[in-house]
Design a protein around this motif. Structure first.
Motif, mmCIF file in Angstrom:
data_model
loop_
_atom_site.group_PDB
_atom_site.id
_atom_site.type_symbol
_atom_site.label_atom_id
_atom_site.label_comp_id
_atom_site.label_asym_id
_atom_site.label_seq_id
_atom_site.Cartn_x
_atom_site.Cartn_y
_atom_site.Cartn_z
ATOM 1 N N THR A 252 0.832 -1.204 0.000
ATOM 2 C CA THR A 252 0.000 0.000 0.000
ATOM 3 C C THR A 252 0.868 1.256 0.000
ATOM 4 O O THR A 252 0.624 2.203 -0.747
ATOM 5 N N GLU A 253 1.905 1.243 0.847
ATOM 6 C CA GLU A 253 2.776 2.411 0.930
ATOM 7 C C GLU A 253 3.545 2.610 -0.371
ATOM 8 O O GLU A 253 3.799 3.743 -0.779
ATOM 9 N N ALA A 254 3.895 1.518 -1.020
ATOM 10 C CA ALA A 254 4.645 1.622 -2.273
ATOM 11 C C ALA A 254 3.793 2.294 -3.345
ATOM 12 O O ALA A 254 4.251 3.171 -4.076
ATOM 13 N N THR A 255 2.515 1.878 -3.445
ATOM 14 C CA THR A 255 1.625 2.487 -4.422
ATOM 15 C C THR A 255 1.437 3.969 -4.114
ATOM 16 O O THR A 255 1.483 4.814 -5.003
ATOM 17 N N SER A 256 1.262 4.278 -2.838
ATOM 18 C CA SER A 256 1.030 5.668 -2.470
ATOM 19 C C SER A 256 2.270 6.522 -2.700
ATOM 20 O O SER A 256 2.168 7.728 -2.914
ATOM 21 N N ALA A 257 3.462 5.909 -2.689
ATOM 22 C CA ALA A 257 4.674 6.662 -2.993
ATOM 23 C C ALA A 257 4.586 7.263 -4.396
ATOM 24 O O ALA A 257 5.008 8.391 -4.631
ATOM 25 N N PHE A 258 4.015 6.515 -5.345
ATOM 26 C CA PHE A 258 3.864 7.016 -6.714
ATOM 27 C C PHE A 258 2.654 7.929 -6.840
ATOM 28 O O PHE A 258 2.712 8.955 -7.493
ATOM 29 N N LYS A 259 1.548 7.533 -6.199
ATOM 30 C CA LYS A 259 0.313 8.286 -6.389
ATOM 31 C C LYS A 259 0.265 9.580 -5.573
ATOM 32 O O LYS A 259 -0.279 10.573 -6.025
ATOM 33 N N ASP A 260 0.788 9.561 -4.351
ATOM 34 C CA ASP A 260 0.636 10.722 -3.471
ATOM 35 C C ASP A 260 1.939 11.460 -3.197
ATOM 36 O O ASP A 260 1.934 12.640 -2.908
ATOM 37 N N ALA A 261 3.061 10.753 -3.224
ATOM 38 C CA ALA A 261 4.297 11.397 -2.786
ATOM 39 C C ALA A 261 5.196 11.788 -3.957
ATOM 40 O O ALA A 261 6.319 12.208 -3.755
ATOM 41 N N GLY A 262 4.693 11.641 -5.190
ATOM 42 C CA GLY A 262 5.398 12.187 -6.338
ATOM 43 C C GLY A 262 6.586 11.391 -6.846
ATOM 44 O O GLY A 262 7.405 11.922 -7.592
ATOM 45 N N ALA A 263 6.700 10.102 -6.464
ATOM 46 C CA ALA A 263 7.812 9.311 -6.965
ATOM 47 C C ALA A 263 7.617 9.014 -8.451
ATOM 48 O O ALA A 263 6.488 8.831 -8.918
ATOM 49 N N VAL A 264 8.714 8.999 -9.215
ATOM 50 C CA VAL A 264 8.627 8.672 -10.645
ATOM 51 C C VAL A 264 9.363 7.386 -10.982
ATOM 52 O O VAL A 264 9.180 6.818 -12.050
ATOM 53 N N ILE A 265 10.211 6.935 -10.054
ATOM 54 C CA ILE A 265 10.901 5.661 -10.248
ATOM 55 C C ILE A 265 11.095 5.036 -8.877
ATOM 56 O O ILE A 265 11.182 5.742 -7.874
ATOM 57 N N GLY A 266 11.125 3.722 -8.838
ATOM 58 C CA GLY A 266 11.310 3.102 -7.533
ATOM 59 C C GLY A 266 11.654 1.639 -7.653
ATOM 60 O O GLY A 266 11.393 1.001 -8.676
#
Lengths: 388, 375
Positions: A252-266
């Protein structure tokens, strides 16, 4: 006013008295309630302790319809959490558990009845024939067996590779690398979990010759080797701390890193990248050329399991190809059940072919069986990265 | 005790005493005892026994794989969906007689090594069982990084306490001494309503304020100071201030109430009298209101400090892991990540000791006694 007078005044106060009575009734109800529920349900229930996304509603409904047994589900977000909760509950409270096969040693405990919080698998009752044979075999080397007895059955495998937004960073499939996390243009927008980025980046640094680690297998070799390799990698990563965009510890946190925290690569699990790609085709999940990190998860029975029959029924149910396919379609993980592929959705088949090209499958990097120093030392370096 | 028997009669008094005893054992004595006991046991992961257990594991795995091969033949690929294999042949050939004999020989050799290690393991276990199990090594093992984390957590909790005090004193004063009954009700409702919402929900609500596309950044974009398109926005949860703000917000009620409660017992005539005698506003506060409110302020400070120093969810959720961890998170990690309950217990007991020291410190500063606090 002295204490005596205070108390007797309180006693005269009618409302307090009735409050006392009411609370006594509530307390009595609370004390008897769970006991009644327990005794009624004990015969037709299986208590499952699984990863957040492992047992979905379709599987629960299907199992209940077929057997009449209710599934009582509790979830965990990491292996460490599952281990510590099992330890804290003395191996009781659940019947079926889903550890990563490499983590079996962490369930060993001098306080446990047989030296381990898991129960040996009765190979006559569990349908081991349903499993792809190579998984059954390789799971032994990864830790499924403890002192001559099998404790864990392979359930699914999955990977930890690179998820990226191809609109921002356009990487060619065959050239994706763990080193791409540290490209100049993604500064401050990188998502990863600390405990596995030291493996991924380690593989990258080994391939470029900066930190030699025999493809990270040295960290399993001895305590000294682990310290040498991880120290160097940690220093290298901390020099690039401005790249950190978000940390994750569960799907869940990984998905939210892209959706909410602005990550573009991970560096993420396959489920994150594949499900993001289903929503938005700009996202891609690809295998790094250093070898995609692969894990094998398994299903086992806890030492204190109360519903053994139901537990074996549940395990055999989820080890059928159709249920394996339901699981894979929903999560993007790959079932270890032979023949599950025939029932998977077209999306799953397409994504599988995109990510797991033949050259990827022949170059996978498997998490190895845990050693006693592995978890404590890893957490030492994770702390250094978190506090950078 | 005799008084209690006289007032309530023996059945009720016995019942009450039993409840108190149960409360003390279950909620206070047992967990603390369990924790102290754990914290005094040092687990040496580098000792010979651990190494032997690990070596045994390696040998058993090796033996298990070979025995599997003896029964099933070399591993082979039998599924429609391509599957990765780490080891083994991909062909489905059978073992020849020679291979079988070789494998059996290897299994026997492994078995011999296992047997000798098992003997040594048993001996070491017996020696360990006879040794005195307790030491203070967990308490002295704190590294520089962890000590720094502890210091920072305590410092942050102190700052939170001071901000909360500065914010609450005027509020309590307004509610207790400066407003009529209607106003008091309105002010109290305003204080209460946010606290009817679950604490976690309130913390997540703050996340929507600080998030990348959250309220603060949206306002900045509207005002023209930032831009979503070119990613020129502020990553708020990188600033320690965010945790402080949310902590103050989360625990402010625990500061307001004790102060309000003591302040409300002050006779307003005393304030009037002071004013009539020519005291300035600050002097009235300093000489009349604060001395009277001291126990309330002390209780408020203690509660806020303890809650802030022990807060786990606020730093965990608000920072998204992008700030150095708090000591509470470190304790959690000791239990849940590095599987070292002994060290975790020692750390949490250290935190508890610091909080108790803080209580006595505050009591000394404000010159209040335990008896006054209890009221």
């Amino acid at each position: 006013m002295n204490d005596k007078a205070k108390i007797s005044r309180a006693l005269r106060d009618g409302s307090r008295r009735s409050f006392l009575k009411k609370s006594a009734v509530v307390a009595a109800a609370a004390a008897t309630g769970p006991w009644i529920v327990n005794s009624l349900a004990a015969s037709k229930e299986v208590k499952v302790f699984a990863w957040v996304d492992y047992v979905n509603q379709d599987m629960i409904d299907g199992f209940e319809k077929e057997t009449g047994i209710k599934v009582n589900l509790t979830t965990f977000g990491s292996n460490d959490e599952a281990e510590q909760k099992t330890k804290a509950s003395g191996g009781k409270g659940w019947d079926v558990i889903f550890p990563s096969v490499t983590n079996r040693a962490n369930y060993e405990d001098a306080n446990a009845p047989g030296g381990i919080w898991l129960a040996p698998i009765d190979e006559k009752r569990a349908n081991l024939k349903a499993i792809i044979p190579s998984f059954l075999r390789d799971s032994i080397a990864l830790g499924a067996v403890y002192r001559d007895k099998r404790y864990l059955i392979p359930y699914d495998w999955g990977t930890e590779g690179i998820t990226f937004n191809s609109k921002v960073v356009n990487l060619k499939d065959a050239e994706v690398s763990f080193g791409d996390l540290w490209r100049p243009e993604v500064k401050g927008k990188v998502a990863f979990r600390q405990k596995s980025v030291i493996m991924g980046t380690g593989l990258y640094l080994d391939s470029t010759g900066v930190v030699k680690s025999n493809r990270m297998l040295d960290v399993y070799k001895s305590e000294e080797d682990a310290r040498r390799v991880w120290s160097a990698i940690t220093v290298w990563i901390i020099e690039r701390k401005d790249w950190f965009g978000a940390f994750w510890n569960n799907a869940t946190e990984a998905t939210s890193a892209f959706k909410d925290a602005g990550a573009v690569i991970g560096q993420t699990w396959d489920t994150t990248g594949l499900l993001l790609a289903q929503e938005d085709s700009a996202y891609k999940y690809r295998a790094p050329k250093e070898g995609i990190i692969t894990w094998l998860d398994s299903v086992g029975i806890l030492a204190g399991a109360e519903n053994l029959d139901e537990a074996y029924k549940f395990i055999n149910y989820i080890l059928t190809p159709k249920v394996g396919a339901v699981f894979s379609n929903k999560t993007g993980y790959n079932s270890a059940v032979a023949g599950f592929g025939d029932y998977t959705s077209d999306t799953f088949k397409r994504q599988f072919a995109e990510v797991y090209r033949p050259d990827v499958l022949s170059n996978m990097w498997w998490w190895q069986a845990d050693t006693p120093w592995f978890a404590p030392m890893r957490s030492e370096f994770v702390e250094k990265i978190s506090n950078a | 005790m005799k008084q209690l028997f006289e007032i309530y009669g023996w059945p009720l008094t016995t019942f009450f005493s039993a409840c108190v005893a149960l409360w003390l054992t279950i909620l206070i004595v047992t967990p603390q005892f369990f924790m102290i006991e754990l914290s005094l046991r040092f687990e040496d992961r580098g000792d010979r026994l651990t190494k032997i257990v690990n070596d045994l594991d390696v040998l058993y795995r090796d033996k298990g794989t070979k025995e599997y091969d003896l029964v099933n033949g070399p591993a082979c690929n039998t599924t429609g969906m391509v599957n990765p294999m780490m080891t083994g042949d991909s062909s489905c050939a059978q073992f020849g007689e020679e291979d079988k004999l070789r494998l059996e020989q290897q299994v026997r050799e492994l078995e011999d090594r296992i047997q000798s290690l098992l003997v040594e393991e048993q001996n070491l276990k017996e020696i360990k069982a006879q040794q005195f199990p307790y030491s203070v090594r967990n308490y002295t093992a704190m590294t520089g990084l962890h000590a720094w984390t502890l210091t920072k957590t305590v410092a942050f909790a102190l700052i939170v306490t001071l901000i909360a005090l500065a914010a609450c004193y005027p509020v309590a004063y307004a509610v207790a001494l400066r407003s009529g009954p209607v106003k008091t009700v309105i002010l109290f409702t305003a204080l209460f309503v946010p606290y009817a919402v679950n604490e976690l929900m309130r913390i997540y609500a703050w996340l929507t304020v600080f998030d990348l596309h959250g309220l603060l950044n949206t306002l900045l974009v509207i005002a023209g100071f930032a831009s979503f398109a070119s990613d020129e926005v502020i990553i708020w949860y990188r600033f320690p201030g965010t945790v402080l703000v949310v902590l103050v917000y989360t625990y402010i009620l625990f500061m307001v109430f004790p102060i309000y409660n003591t302040m409300a017992t002050l006779d307003p005539n005393q304030v009037e009298a002071a004013r009539d005698l020519g005291a300035k506003t600050w002097r009235i506060h300093w000489r009349v209101i604060i001395p009277h409110t001291k126990p309330g302020i002390a209780v408020g400070c203690i509660m806020t400090f303890m809650l802030a120093a022990g807060s786990f969810s606020v730093p965990y959720i608000i920072t998204r892991g992008l700030q150095p961890k708090w000591f509470t998170q470190l304790i959690y990690d000791k239990f849940y990540e590095s599987s070292n309950w002994n060290l975790g217990s020692a750390y949490s007991f250290t935190l508890l000791l610091i909080c108790i020291l803080f209580i006595f410190g505050v009591m000394a500063i404000f010159g209040v006694k335990l008896r006054q606090l209890a009221r």
